[in-house]
Motif scaffolding. Structure first.
Motif, PDB file in Angstrom:
ATOM      1  N   ALA A 151       0.822  -1.210   0.000  1.00 30.75           N
ATOM      2  CA  ALA A 151       0.000   0.000   0.000  1.00 30.75           C
ATOM      3  C   ALA A 151       0.856   1.260   0.000  1.00 30.75           C
ATOM      4  N   PHE A 152       2.119   1.126   0.398  1.00 32.15           N
ATOM      5  CA  PHE A 152       3.049   2.247   0.359  1.00 32.15           C
ATOM      6  C   PHE A 152       3.929   2.218  -0.886  1.00 32.15           C
ATOM      7  N   ARG A 158      -0.927   3.324  -3.476  1.00 29.27           N
ATOM      8  CA  ARG A 158      -0.670   4.442  -2.560  1.00 29.27           C
ATOM      9  C   ARG A 158      -1.594   5.628  -2.825  1.00 29.27           C
ATOM     10  N   THR A 159      -1.792   5.967  -4.099  1.00 29.27           N
ATOM     11  CA  THR A 159      -2.623   7.125  -4.419  1.00 29.27           C
ATOM     12  C   THR A 159      -4.100   6.887  -4.103  1.00 29.27           C
ATOM     13  N   SER A 160      -4.500   5.640  -3.910  1.00 28.73           N
ATOM     14  CA  SER A 160      -5.897   5.363  -3.578  1.00 28.73           C
ATOM     15  C   SER A 160      -6.255   5.812  -2.166  1.00 28.73           C
ATOM     16  N   TRP A 161      -5.259   5.906  -1.290  1.00 31.68           N
ATOM     17  CA  TRP A 161      -5.537   6.373   0.071  1.00 31.68           C
ATOM     18  C   TRP A 161      -4.700   7.588   0.453  1.00 31.68           C
ATOM     19  N   VAL A 165      -0.370  13.830  -3.401  1.00 31.76           N
ATOM     20  CA  VAL A 165       0.877  14.080  -2.683  1.00 31.76           C
ATOM     21  C   VAL A 165       2.039  13.497  -3.475  1.00 31.76           C
ATOM     22  N   GLU A 166       3.073  14.282  -3.683  1.00 30.49           N
ATOM     23  CA  GLU A 166       4.274  13.798  -4.351  1.00 30.49           C
ATOM     24  C   GLU A 166       5.160  13.086  -3.327  1.00 30.49           C
ATOM     25  N   VAL A 167       5.473  11.836  -3.617  1.00 26.90           N
ATOM     26  CA  VAL A 167       6.323  11.036  -2.731  1.00 26.90           C
ATOM     27  C   VAL A 167       7.501  10.503  -3.538  1.00 26.90           C
ATOM     28  N   ALA A 228      -6.365   5.931   9.089  1.00 29.62           N
ATOM     29  CA  ALA A 228      -7.721   5.422   9.269  1.00 29.62           C
ATOM     30  C   ALA A 228      -8.335   5.096   7.910  1.00 29.62           C
ATOM     31  N   ALA A 229      -8.073   5.961   6.912  1.00 32.63           N
ATOM     32  CA  ALA A 229      -8.574   5.716   5.556  1.00 32.63           C
ATOM     33  C   ALA A 229      -7.931   4.470   4.957  1.00 32.63           C
ATOM     34  N   LEU A 230      -6.637   4.309   5.184  1.00 33.63           N
ATOM     35  CA  LEU A 230      -5.934   3.115   4.682  1.00 33.63           C
ATOM     36  C   LEU A 230      -6.509   1.848   5.299  1.00 33.63           C
ATOM     37  N   LYS A 231      -6.720   1.869   6.587  1.00 32.58           N
ATOM     38  CA  LYS A 231      -7.281   0.702   7.280  1.00 32.58           C
ATOM     39  C   LYS A 231      -8.652   0.353   6.718  1.00 32.58           C
TER      40      LYS A 231
END
Length: 241
Positions: A151-152, A158-161, A165-167, A228-231
């Motif tokens: 997910a990271f 990653r962009t789904s949650w 944001v630029e990472v 919380a959104a990721l979970k």
């Protein structure tokens, strides 16, 4: 002497597993235990992110929980560290003293050290020793560690949650850690992932190099909301394999 014997036994156990010399095994155990870590305490403890940002460590960690995990409460640890002239020591030296002399597990040694430094005015809540600020948050998610890691590291996931944001990824070690520059700026995120059984994992985020307490408070709230959104996303997908 009992603590020293116990630590030596751990050194010898590592020697047997790795083939390292006594000196090398001892050094590695101390290093691993005293490196700053984003790792949280067990799920359900008072170390989950507080509603009050940048709370002091003694407020985040209940005295009875600390005593249950380490054998002493805050006041007792502070008295022992005062007696050891810990205000004149670095963060690493204090944590190492707790690990080697008192057999405190690594994460709890870090917890006590930060609490002591705050109580003695060596750092403010949310501030690193030396002046910088940081924010942290953690969550336990009912998916395997590899799924949480993806997910990271997977950009689409990653962009789904974590949208808009630029990472810029710096390092990623599956399935345990992820480091990245944040939003094209000077700040950085350090992510740690720990398996909690076969179908559950804990993620903790440390956001470093912040400009001050206000930014630290804002990012602490932001990361609580994003985790919380990721979970919710991962668990709603039913991906518990």
């Amino acid at each position: 002497m009992t603590n020293q014997r116990s630590f030596k036994a751990r050194v010898r156990t590592r020697m047997a597993k790795t083939g390292e010399s006594y000196t090398t095994a001892r050094r590695q155990l101390i290093k691993r235990a005293t490196e700053p870590s984003a790792k949280p305490a067990t799920a359900g403890s008072t170390t989950e992110p507080s509603a009050e940002p940048a709370a002091a460590q003694t407020e985040r960690i209940a005295d009875d929980l600390l005593r249950a995990r380490t054998g002493r409460g805050w006041a007792e640890w502070f008295a022992l560290l005062d007696a050891a002239a810990a205000t004149e020591q670095t963060h690493t030296q204090i944590a190492r003293h707790l690990v080697v002399e008192h057999e405190v597990p690594g994460w709890w040694a870090q917890t006590i050290t930060v609490g002591y430094e705050q109580a003695r005015g060596l750092r403010a809540p949310g501030q690193r020793r030396g002046g910088g600020f940081e924010a942290n948050a953690s969550r336990t998610v009912a998916v395997p560690a590899a799924r949480l890691f993806a997910a990271f590291t997977d950009e689409t996931a990653r962009t789904s949650w974590l949208p808009d944001v630029e990472v810029r990824v710096r390092t990623a070690t599956a399935p345990r850690s992820f480091r990245a520059d944040w939003a094209g700026g000077p700040t950085r995120i350090v992510v740690g992932i720990e398996a909690v059984g076969a179908s559950k994992a804990r993620v903790s985020i440390l956001h470093e190099k912040l400009t001050g307490a206000e930014q630290a408070a804002e990012l602490k709230a932001y990361w609580r909301e994003r985790l919380a959104a990721l979970k919710a996303l991962l668990e709603a997908n039913g991906d518990h394999r």
